[in-house]
Design a protein around this motif. Structure first.
Motif, PDB file in Angstrom:
ATOM      1  N   GLU A   4     -10.522  11.883   8.716  1.00  0.00           N
ATOM      2  CA  GLU A   4     -11.559  11.845   9.742  1.00  0.00           C
ATOM      3  C   GLU A   4     -12.613  10.828   9.308  1.00  0.00           C
ATOM      4  N   VAL A   5     -12.670   9.722  10.023  1.00  0.00           N
ATOM      5  CA  VAL A   5     -13.503   8.609   9.584  1.00  0.00           C
ATOM      6  C   VAL A   5     -14.952   8.809  10.018  1.00  0.00           C
ATOM      7  N   THR A   6     -15.174   8.921  11.333  1.00  0.00           N
ATOM      8  CA  THR A   6     -16.531   9.060  11.863  1.00  0.00           C
ATOM      9  C   THR A   6     -16.431   9.589  13.282  1.00  0.00           C
ATOM     10  N   ASP A   7     -17.573   9.828  13.914  1.00  0.00           N
ATOM     11  CA  ASP A   7     -17.579  10.359  15.269  1.00  0.00           C
ATOM     12  C   ASP A   7     -17.478   9.253  16.312  1.00  0.00           C
ATOM     13  N   ALA A   8     -16.706   8.242  16.030  1.00  0.00           N
ATOM     14  CA  ALA A   8     -16.455   7.144  16.957  1.00  0.00           C
ATOM     15  C   ALA A   8     -15.023   6.659  16.738  1.00  0.00           C
ATOM     16  N   SER A   9     -14.601   5.727  17.572  1.00  0.00           N
ATOM     17  CA  SER A   9     -13.220   5.249  17.513  1.00  0.00           C
ATOM     18  C   SER A   9     -12.966   4.451  16.232  1.00  0.00           C
ATOM     19  N   VAL A  10     -11.717   4.522  15.767  1.00  0.00           N
ATOM     20  CA  VAL A  10     -11.257   3.700  14.644  1.00  0.00           C
ATOM     21  C   VAL A  10     -10.506   2.510  15.242  1.00  0.00           C
ATOM     22  N   VAL A  11     -11.049   1.316  15.065  1.00  0.00           N
ATOM     23  CA  VAL A  11     -10.505   0.131  15.720  1.00  0.00           C
ATOM     24  C   VAL A  11      -9.639  -0.671  14.755  1.00  0.00           C
ATOM     25  N   ARG A  12     -10.210  -1.084  13.656  1.00  0.00           N
ATOM     26  CA  ARG A  12      -9.494  -1.940  12.705  1.00  0.00           C
ATOM     27  C   ARG A  12      -9.179  -1.173  11.426  1.00  0.00           C
ATOM     28  N   CYS A  13      -8.031  -1.470  10.828  1.00  0.00           N
ATOM     29  CA  CYS A  13      -7.689  -0.912   9.519  1.00  0.00           C
ATOM     30  C   CYS A  13      -6.946  -1.978   8.717  1.00  0.00           C
ATOM     31  N   LEU A  14      -7.195  -1.988   7.423  1.00  0.00           N
ATOM     32  CA  LEU A  14      -6.646  -3.018   6.549  1.00  0.00           C
ATOM     33  C   LEU A  14      -6.429  -2.418   5.165  1.00  0.00           C
ATOM     34  N   TRP A  15      -5.211  -2.497   4.658  1.00  0.00           N
ATOM     35  CA  TRP A  15      -4.864  -1.973   3.328  1.00  0.00           C
ATOM     36  C   TRP A  15      -4.531  -3.171   2.449  1.00  0.00           C
ATOM     37  N   HIS A  16      -5.454  -3.499   1.549  1.00  0.00           N
ATOM     38  CA  HIS A  16      -5.267  -4.699   0.736  1.00  0.00           C
ATOM     39  C   HIS A  16      -4.302  -4.408  -0.406  1.00  0.00           C
ATOM     40  N   PRO A  17      -3.274  -5.235  -0.598  1.00  0.00           N
ATOM     41  CA  PRO A  17      -2.267  -4.917  -1.626  1.00  0.00           C
ATOM     42  C   PRO A  17      -2.770  -5.077  -3.055  1.00  0.00           C
ATOM     43  N   LYS A  18      -3.692  -6.007  -3.300  1.00  0.00           N
ATOM     44  CA  LYS A  18      -4.165  -6.206  -4.674  1.00  0.00           C
ATOM     45  C   LYS A  18      -5.232  -5.192  -5.060  1.00  0.00           C
ATOM     46  N   LEU A  19      -6.161  -4.934  -4.156  1.00  0.00           N
ATOM     47  CA  LEU A  19      -7.221  -3.982  -4.465  1.00  0.00           C
ATOM     48  C   LEU A  19      -6.740  -2.541  -4.364  1.00  0.00           C
ATOM     49  N   ASN A  20      -5.717  -2.295  -3.535  1.00  0.00           N
ATOM     50  CA  ASN A  20      -5.273  -0.938  -3.210  1.00  0.00           C
ATOM     51  C   ASN A  20      -6.447  -0.139  -2.639  1.00  0.00           C
ATOM     52  N   GLN A  21      -7.127  -0.748  -1.663  1.00  0.00           N
ATOM     53  CA  GLN A  21      -8.241  -0.118  -0.967  1.00  0.00           C
ATOM     54  C   GLN A  21      -8.043  -0.297   0.536  1.00  0.00           C
ATOM     55  N   ILE A  22      -8.552   0.665   1.306  1.00  0.00           N
ATOM     56  CA  ILE A  22      -8.369   0.672   2.752  1.00  0.00           C
ATOM     57  C   ILE A  22      -9.708   0.377   3.409  1.00  0.00           C
ATOM     58  N   MET A  23      -9.760  -0.675   4.240  1.00  0.00           N
ATOM     59  CA  MET A  23     -10.948  -1.032   5.000  1.00  0.00           C
ATOM     60  C   MET A  23     -10.762  -0.601   6.449  1.00  0.00           C
ATOM     61  N   VAL A  24     -11.796  -0.014   7.021  1.00  0.00           N
ATOM     62  CA  VAL A  24     -11.730   0.525   8.381  1.00  0.00           C
ATOM     63  C   VAL A  24     -12.950   0.038   9.154  1.00  0.00           C
ATOM     64  N   GLY A  25     -12.726  -0.467  10.386  1.00  0.00           N
ATOM     65  CA  GLY A  25     -13.805  -0.832  11.290  1.00  0.00           C
ATOM     66  C   GLY A  25     -13.881   0.166  12.432  1.00  0.00           C
ATOM     67  N   THR A  26     -15.080   0.630  12.756  1.00  0.00           N
ATOM     68  CA  THR A  26     -15.245   1.710  13.722  1.00  0.00           C
ATOM     69  C   THR A  26     -15.994   1.228  14.960  1.00  0.00           C
ATOM     70  N   GLY A  27     -16.043   2.116  15.965  1.00  0.00           N
ATOM     71  CA  GLY A  27     -16.673   1.766  17.221  1.00  0.00           C
ATOM     72  C   GLY A  27     -18.178   1.890  17.232  1.00  0.00           C
ATOM     73  N   ASN A  28     -18.771   2.440  16.172  1.00  0.00           N
ATOM     74  CA  ASN A  28     -20.235   2.576  16.122  1.00  0.00           C
ATOM     75  C   ASN A  28     -20.871   1.623  15.110  1.00  0.00           C
ATOM     76  N   GLY A  29     -20.185   0.537  14.784  1.00  0.00           N
ATOM     77  CA  GLY A  29     -20.793  -0.504  13.960  1.00  0.00           C
ATOM     78  C   GLY A  29     -20.676  -0.302  12.472  1.00  0.00           C
ATOM     79  N   LEU A  30     -19.756   0.553  12.006  1.00  0.00           N
ATOM     80  CA  LEU A  30     -19.598   0.794  10.576  1.00  0.00           C
ATOM     81  C   LEU A  30     -18.307   0.153  10.075  1.00  0.00           C
ATOM     82  N   ALA A  31     -18.333  -0.285   8.825  1.00  0.00           N
ATOM     83  CA  ALA A  31     -17.138  -0.734   8.118  1.00  0.00           C
ATOM     84  C   ALA A  31     -17.025   0.114   6.853  1.00  0.00           C
ATOM     85  N   LYS A  32     -16.005   0.952   6.791  1.00  0.00           N
ATOM     86  CA  LYS A  32     -15.846   1.859   5.665  1.00  0.00           C
ATOM     87  C   LYS A  32     -14.758   1.350   4.737  1.00  0.00           C
TER      88      LYS A  32
END
Length: 645
Positions: free
Chosen positions: A460-488
């Motif tokens: 459960e990311v946030t109380d808004a839509s999950v638009v973008r997602c990116l799993w970087h192979p070198k960092l092994n970290q997941i980036m998420v862009g949401t509909g309320n202006g957040l990048a997690k």
């Protein structure tokens, strides 16, 4: 140097160890006893000499028993090489046996180092090649069983590979984050949104306050659709809502801008660029100068960074009837040989990069017609294609058998034309986000097993839509862009590398208070007349005084009477023209009957013709005017004949 000096040099400094990064292993460095090392070396040499002699005798016996087909010279060379290899193996075995027999309190350096250097590559040889220096002595051996257990558990349970134990939140703005991009090394993150802004985040330069180091609007008042670093990470592709894609360098300065096509040409092949709004774009995975864009003009075009005046190739998707169809997303295959596009009629069409006329693979009913396919992505092995449809589905395809999807899952709402899906670095998990209406719950990130499409995990990311997602192979970290202006950013301190781990450990910098210059006041008032402050007077008297002043009260100038003066024209001038104008304005004679007004000059014109009649004296006909009929008395007429007013 003496033995004491050598021991002092071999003992590591704690500050130096912390600086070099060796203090994180949790074990103190052990001191080396040089006398024990020399003794061990002597015993190893004696043992090795004995083993080598035995090996030579054994080799001679083997040579006499077997017959070789190669010449004698080759046999002698091979024998010497075998002797050398055998002696090396015997030396390593002897060193390891001697190190095991040594006491626990003092561990000698060369034996443990040789043991770890030979043991670690052999263990990792099956999976990956050993990269970098060997691990510290005793570190690998002590946790060997635990590491093996952890790897077995991760293989059996893919959920443990998901790095979601920690997260950081980057505040991009208040509107939807519609684009995410990470450079290949994972040092910088770029975010773009519906607020037209593109922000740059440097993990190594950020502290715990998590502030972007640069913000700009490369496309003015157009929403950002896609952001991506090139394969080398030196330039960035920016796709926005206009018809011209831009390329920026790492610091945000423009490098090139694609040309706009001629919108009055019917055949899109003959135009030099796009003529309608862009939908998506991406870089070639192998060629760093080439990138791809798709647009509402019904074309997919490839470009070269060094040539902004014209595209390289044009690919035109077609419907079943052969009509133009709009591509909503496009991508390259992992090897860069194929170009795939998802279209508004629900089809997925794939071309060979070098052949732009006919499709190599296509599926007409991939998704529901009339919906926007928001994402296409190839797996790392290059055989599988995943598609995220506007019909709330996620499907996976084998492009060699492109008629039917391998697996499909529905019930994944998508309200945005750029909702993402991506593969995990090990190619076993597929990730996508869901959209929610305002106040309708939380947007989630779903993880599906690639082989069976079983739902493994959700966040459960946030109380808004999950638009973008990116799993970087070198960092092994997941980036998420949401509909309320957040990048997690989701990460795991153990499984992940660098990235968000670099900035969360830094403390916030103290803000410097600005030095303000204030006016110096006199401490002893009324000491001198020049420093004496005037007394506060009544405001009523001051207003009355200002009212008498024509400048302060802004009194309007009175009208000029008589002749003009001071550059102002009088109301009644003294010139003839002003007199005539005045009399004309005052003359308000009004003839009620225009016919009588005209005929009153008829008798004078007839008796004394001057303008028209002399010229036409011989040919002028006799003028006949209509006689005025007397008004009939309508009183005697019946009602229905009377004129209605």
């Amino acid at each position: 140097p003496s033995v004491a000096d050598a021991e002092m040099l071999c003992t590591p400094d704690p500050a130096l160890a912390a600086t070099m990064g060796f203090s994180g292993f949790g074990k103190k460095a052990r001191t080396f006893d040089l006398e024990a090392m020399f003794e061990q070396t002597r015993r190893t040499a004696v043992e090795r000499s004995r083993k080598v002699l035995e090996a030579r005798e054994r080799e001679k016996e083997d040579q006499t028993e077997k017959e070789f087909r190669i010449p004698c010279t080759d046999s002698s060379a091979s024998a010497s090489s075998a002797i050398a290899a055998t002696s090396t193996v015997i030396e390593r075995e002897t060193a390891s046996s001697e190190s095991e027999d040594s006491s626990d309190e003092e561990v000698t350096g060369p034996s443990m180092q040789s043991q770890s250097a030979t043991k670690v590559p052999s263990e990792d040889n099956d999976d990956d090649e050993f990269i970098g220096p060997p691990l510290p002595p005793g570190f690998k051996d002590s946790d060997d069983d635990n590491d093996n257990d952890d790897t077995e558990e991760e293989d059996n349970n893919p959920v443990k590979k998901i790095p979601d134990s920690h997260e950081i939140t980057l505040q991009h703005g208040t509107k939807t984050v519609s684009a995410l991009g990470l450079d290949p090394s994972g040092a910088r993150l770029i975010t773009g949104g519906y607020d037209y802004d593109v922000k740059f985040w440097d993990f190594a330069g950020m502290d715990a306050s998590l502030q972007a180091f640069r913000s700009l609007q490369p496309c003015e008042c157009h929403q950002i659709k896609s952001l991506q670093y090139s394969s080398t990470g030196d330039v960035i592709l920016v796709v926005s809502g206009n018809s011209q894609a831009k390329v920026l360098d790492r610091d945000g300065f423009p490098v090139m801008e694609c040309i706009k096509g001629d919108q009055y040409i019917v055949d899109m092949t003959n135009t030099k660029g796009h003529t309608a709004m862009l939908n998506s774009g991406c870089w070639h995975p192998k060629i760093k100068e080439e990138f791809l864009t798709c647009s509402n003009d019904g074309t997919v075009r490839t470009w070269d960074v060094n040539n902004e005046k014209k595209h390289k190739n044009v690919f035109k998707p077609r419907s079943v009837q052969g009509k133009r169809v709009i591509p909503t997303t496009c991508t390259y295959s992992r090897d860069g040989k194929l170009i795939a596009a998802g279209c508004q009629d629900g089809s997925i069409q794939i071309w060979d990069r070098n052949m732009s006329v006919h499709t190599k693979f296509h599926c007409r009913q991939a998704h529901a017609s009339g919906t926007d396919t928001s994402c296409l992505t190839f797996s790392y092995d290059g055989t599988v294609l995943a598609s995220r449809g506007g019909d709330d589905t996620l499907k996976i395809w084998d492009i060699r058998q492109f008629k039917k999807p391998l697996n499909s899952v529905d019930g994944l709402p998508s309200f945005f034309p750029m909702t993402d899906c991506c593969f995990s670095p090990d190619d076993k998990i597929l990730v996508t986000g869901t959209s929610v209406k305002k106040g309708g719950g939380s947007g989630k990130l779903f993880f599906f097993y690639r082989e069976t499409f079983q739902k493994l995990y959700e966040i459960e990311v946030t109380d808004a839509s999950v638009v973008r997602c990116l799993w970087h192979p070198k960092l092994n970290q997941i980036m998420v862009g949401t509909g309320n202006g957040l990048a997690k950013v989701y990460y795991d301190p153990v499984k992940s590398q660098r990235g968000a781990k670099l900035c969360v450990v830094k403390t916030k910098r103290k803000e410097r208070q600005a030095e303000t210059l204030t006016q110096d006041y006199i401490i002893t008032p009324h000491a001198l007349p020049m420093f004496r402050e005037p007394r506060q007077r009544s405001t009523r008297k001051q207003l009355e005084k200002d009212r008498l002043d024509p400048l302060k009260s802004h009194k309007p100038e009175p009208p000029v009477a008589g002749a003009g003066r001071g550059g102002r024209v009088g109301t009644h001038g003294v010139t003839l023209s002003s007199y005539i104008v005045k009399n004309i304005a005052l003359d308000k004679t009004d003839d009620s009957n225009p016919r009588e007004a005209i005929l009153r000059h008829a008798k004078e014109a007839e008796e004394n013709p001057y303008w028209v009649a002399p010229a036409y004296a011989k040919t002028q006909p006799k003028t006949v005017f209509a006689e005025v009929e007397p008004e009939d008395d309508e009183t005697d007429k019946p009602e229905w004949k009377k004129r209605k007013i």
